[in-house]
Design a protein around this motif. Structure first.
Motif, PDB file in Angstrom:
ATOM      1  N   GLU A 186       4.828 -19.176   1.324  1.00  0.00           N
ATOM      2  CA  GLU A 186       3.600 -19.064   0.529  1.00  0.00           C
ATOM      3  C   GLU A 186       3.102 -17.625   0.483  1.00  0.00           C
ATOM      4  N   ALA A 187       3.133 -16.946   1.623  1.00  0.00           N
ATOM      5  CA  ALA A 187       2.703 -15.544   1.663  1.00  0.00           C
ATOM      6  C   ALA A 187       3.607 -14.693   0.781  1.00  0.00           C
ATOM      7  N   ALA A 188       4.911 -14.922   0.861  1.00  0.00           N
ATOM      8  CA  ALA A 188       5.850 -14.163   0.033  1.00  0.00           C
ATOM      9  C   ALA A 188       5.604 -14.438  -1.444  1.00  0.00           C
ATOM     10  N   ALA A 189       5.327 -15.677  -1.777  1.00  0.00           N
ATOM     11  CA  ALA A 189       5.063 -16.031  -3.174  1.00  0.00           C
ATOM     12  C   ALA A 189       3.820 -15.310  -3.692  1.00  0.00           C
ATOM     13  N   ASP A 190       2.846 -15.109  -2.824  1.00  0.00           N
ATOM     14  CA  ASP A 190       1.627 -14.393  -3.229  1.00  0.00           C
ATOM     15  C   ASP A 190       1.944 -12.971  -3.680  1.00  0.00           C
ATOM     16  N   TYR A 191       3.016 -12.411  -3.152  1.00  0.00           N
ATOM     17  CA  TYR A 191       3.377 -11.024  -3.452  1.00  0.00           C
ATOM     18  C   TYR A 191       4.624 -10.906  -4.329  1.00  0.00           C
ATOM     19  N   SER A 192       5.202 -12.015  -4.712  1.00  0.00           N
ATOM     20  CA  SER A 192       6.488 -11.964  -5.406  1.00  0.00           C
ATOM     21  C   SER A 192       6.423 -11.317  -6.786  1.00  0.00           C
ATOM     22  N   ASN A 193       5.264 -11.214  -7.369  1.00  0.00           N
ATOM     23  CA  ASN A 193       5.133 -10.567  -8.677  1.00  0.00           C
ATOM     24  C   ASN A 193       4.755  -9.098  -8.558  1.00  0.00           C
ATOM     25  N   THR A 194       4.739  -8.586  -7.356  1.00  0.00           N
ATOM     26  CA  THR A 194       4.384  -7.187  -7.131  1.00  0.00           C
ATOM     27  C   THR A 194       5.428  -6.282  -7.762  1.00  0.00           C
ATOM     28  N   GLN A 195       4.966  -5.345  -8.530  1.00  0.00           N
ATOM     29  CA  GLN A 195       5.852  -4.378  -9.176  1.00  0.00           C
ATOM     30  C   GLN A 195       5.726  -3.040  -8.467  1.00  0.00           C
ATOM     31  N   LEU A 196       6.849  -2.453  -8.132  1.00  0.00           N
ATOM     32  CA  LEU A 196       6.843  -1.108  -7.570  1.00  0.00           C
ATOM     33  C   LEU A 196       7.054  -0.116  -8.701  1.00  0.00           C
ATOM     34  N   LEU A 212      10.540 -15.466   0.873  1.00  0.00           N
ATOM     35  CA  LEU A 212      10.831 -16.547  -0.068  1.00  0.00           C
ATOM     36  C   LEU A 212      11.960 -17.441   0.436  1.00  0.00           C
ATOM     37  N   ALA A 213      12.858 -16.887   1.239  1.00  0.00           N
ATOM     38  CA  ALA A 213      13.985 -17.648   1.783  1.00  0.00           C
ATOM     39  C   ALA A 213      13.663 -18.298   3.126  1.00  0.00           C
ATOM     40  N   SER A 214      12.486 -18.043   3.651  1.00  0.00           N
ATOM     41  CA  SER A 214      12.117 -18.560   4.970  1.00  0.00           C
ATOM     42  C   SER A 214      12.029 -20.082   4.969  1.00  0.00           C
ATOM     43  N   ASN A 215      12.295 -20.674   6.112  1.00  0.00           N
ATOM     44  CA  ASN A 215      12.120 -22.118   6.252  1.00  0.00           C
ATOM     45  C   ASN A 215      10.718 -22.458   6.764  1.00  0.00           C
ATOM     46  N   ILE A 216       9.862 -21.463   6.858  1.00  0.00           N
ATOM     47  CA  ILE A 216       8.477 -21.672   7.306  1.00  0.00           C
ATOM     48  C   ILE A 216       7.576 -21.661   6.070  1.00  0.00           C
ATOM     49  N   ASN A 217       6.903 -22.766   5.821  1.00  0.00           N
ATOM     50  CA  ASN A 217       6.088 -22.906   4.609  1.00  0.00           C
ATOM     51  C   ASN A 217       5.085 -21.773   4.436  1.00  0.00           C
ATOM     52  N   GLU A 218       4.388 -21.401   5.507  1.00  0.00           N
ATOM     53  CA  GLU A 218       3.355 -20.371   5.410  1.00  0.00           C
ATOM     54  C   GLU A 218       3.940 -19.008   5.037  1.00  0.00           C
ATOM     55  N   ILE A 219       5.138 -18.733   5.515  1.00  0.00           N
ATOM     56  CA  ILE A 219       5.801 -17.463   5.191  1.00  0.00           C
ATOM     57  C   ILE A 219       6.228 -17.483   3.726  1.00  0.00           C
ATOM     58  N   GLU A 243       0.825  -1.208   0.000  1.00  0.00           N
ATOM     59  CA  GLU A 243       0.000   0.000   0.000  1.00  0.00           C
ATOM     60  C   GLU A 243       0.859   1.258   0.000  1.00  0.00           C
ATOM     61  N   LEU A 244       1.955   1.217   0.737  1.00  0.00           N
ATOM     62  CA  LEU A 244       2.848   2.371   0.836  1.00  0.00           C
ATOM     63  C   LEU A 244       3.744   2.514  -0.396  1.00  0.00           C
ATOM     64  N   LYS A 245       3.735   1.493  -1.241  1.00  0.00           N
ATOM     65  CA  LYS A 245       4.652   1.446  -2.386  1.00  0.00           C
ATOM     66  C   LYS A 245       6.097   1.607  -1.914  1.00  0.00           C
ATOM     67  N   SER A 246       6.374   0.948  -0.812  1.00  0.00           N
ATOM     68  CA  SER A 246       7.685   1.035  -0.170  1.00  0.00           C
ATOM     69  C   SER A 246       8.684   0.107  -0.843  1.00  0.00           C
ATOM     70  N   GLU A 247       9.902   0.599  -0.997  1.00  0.00           N
ATOM     71  CA  GLU A 247      10.970  -0.236  -1.528  1.00  0.00           C
ATOM     72  C   GLU A 247      11.321  -1.370  -0.569  1.00  0.00           C
ATOM     73  N   LEU A 248      10.894  -1.263   0.673  1.00  0.00           N
ATOM     74  CA  LEU A 248      11.119  -2.352   1.633  1.00  0.00           C
ATOM     75  C   LEU A 248      10.356  -3.614   1.240  1.00  0.00           C
ATOM     76  N   LEU A 249       9.319  -3.453   0.439  1.00  0.00           N
ATOM     77  CA  LEU A 249       8.507  -4.603   0.028  1.00  0.00           C
ATOM     78  C   LEU A 249       9.378  -5.674  -0.616  1.00  0.00           C
ATOM     79  N   VAL A 250      10.259  -5.284  -1.496  1.00  0.00           N
ATOM     80  CA  VAL A 250      11.118  -6.241  -2.194  1.00  0.00           C
ATOM     81  C   VAL A 250      11.980  -7.005  -1.191  1.00  0.00           C
TER      82      VAL A 250
END
Length: 140
Positions: free
Chosen positions: A122-132, A113-120, A99-106
């Motif tokens: 998966e959540a990162a993958a949901d946003y991995s195509n986000t373009q700033l 994506l590097a997490s060893n927690i599956n749910e994390i 929402e903030l269009k923050s460069e921290l998003l990347v």
């Protein structure tokens, strides 16, 4: 109709940082500890809360903060306040950064994506195509 969540959040902020919401320029004059207290309160409501009213209210106040100030305090506050191993908090953080269009998003998507927690992951993958959008202040 008054938004009870916004009213409660404003009250909590005014208890911790009196008058901060009344004068936008005051944010540059308060002690650093108060700056961090303010953003930690907002992050708590925006990322930890289970209630959409509290989440939306906190996001609204965060969006109204001066972007340069927010960029300066947000990284340390996220590291201190947000449990990045908790899927709920991680998702709310990524939504906020989007929402903030923050460069921290990347950076936080990469973290997820590097997490060893599956749910994390998966959540990162949901946003991995986000373009700033390109930052107009940074040369291409």
């Amino acid at each position: 109709m008054a938004n009870i969540y916004m009213n409660n959040l404003r009250h909590e902020i005014n208890q911790a940082c009196p008058g901060i919401l009344d004068d936008a320029n005051m944010i540059y004059r308060i002690p650093e500890s108060s700056s961090y207290k303010l953003i930690e309160i907002l992050l708590s409501h925006a990322c930890e809360s289970q209630n959409i009213g509290a989440i939306v209210s906190a996001r609204e106040l965060i969006r109204n903060l001066p972007p340069a100030w927010l960029a300066a305090v947000l990284p340390n506050s996220v590291e201190k306040k947000i449990d990045l191993s908790d899927e709920w908090q991680y998702r709310r953080l990524v939504e906020l950064l989007q929402e903030l269009k923050s460069e921290l998003l990347v950076a936080y998507i990469g973290y997820g994506l590097a997490s060893n927690i599956n749910e994390i992951r998966e959540a990162a993958a949901d946003y991995s195509n986000t373009q700033l959008p390109p930052n107009p202040l940074r040369p291409l």
